[in-house]
Design a protein around this motif. Structure first.
Motif: not given
Length: 53
Positions: A18-19, A22-23
């Motif tokens: 997820e990180k 999103k990035k």
């Protein structure tokens, strides 16, 4: 006990995915096993692994 460790690891990996998503501005991430073919440039595995270090 083993099941709890697996769940914890899976959660950690999901958070890393997820990180990175999103990035990088991805709208969705699909497991490679669910895809018949995808260009290597869309594989974020290395980025996810690096984010866990």
């Amino acid at each position: 006990m083993k099941q709890k460790k697996k769940q914890k690891l899976f959660k950690t990996i999901q958070e890393a995915v997820e990180k990175v998503a999103k990035k990088e501005g991805y709208d969705m991430i699909i497991d490679i096993q669910a895809v018949g073919y995808a260009k290597e440039e869309f594989n974020i595995s290395k980025q996810v692994i690096d984010s866990l270090k």
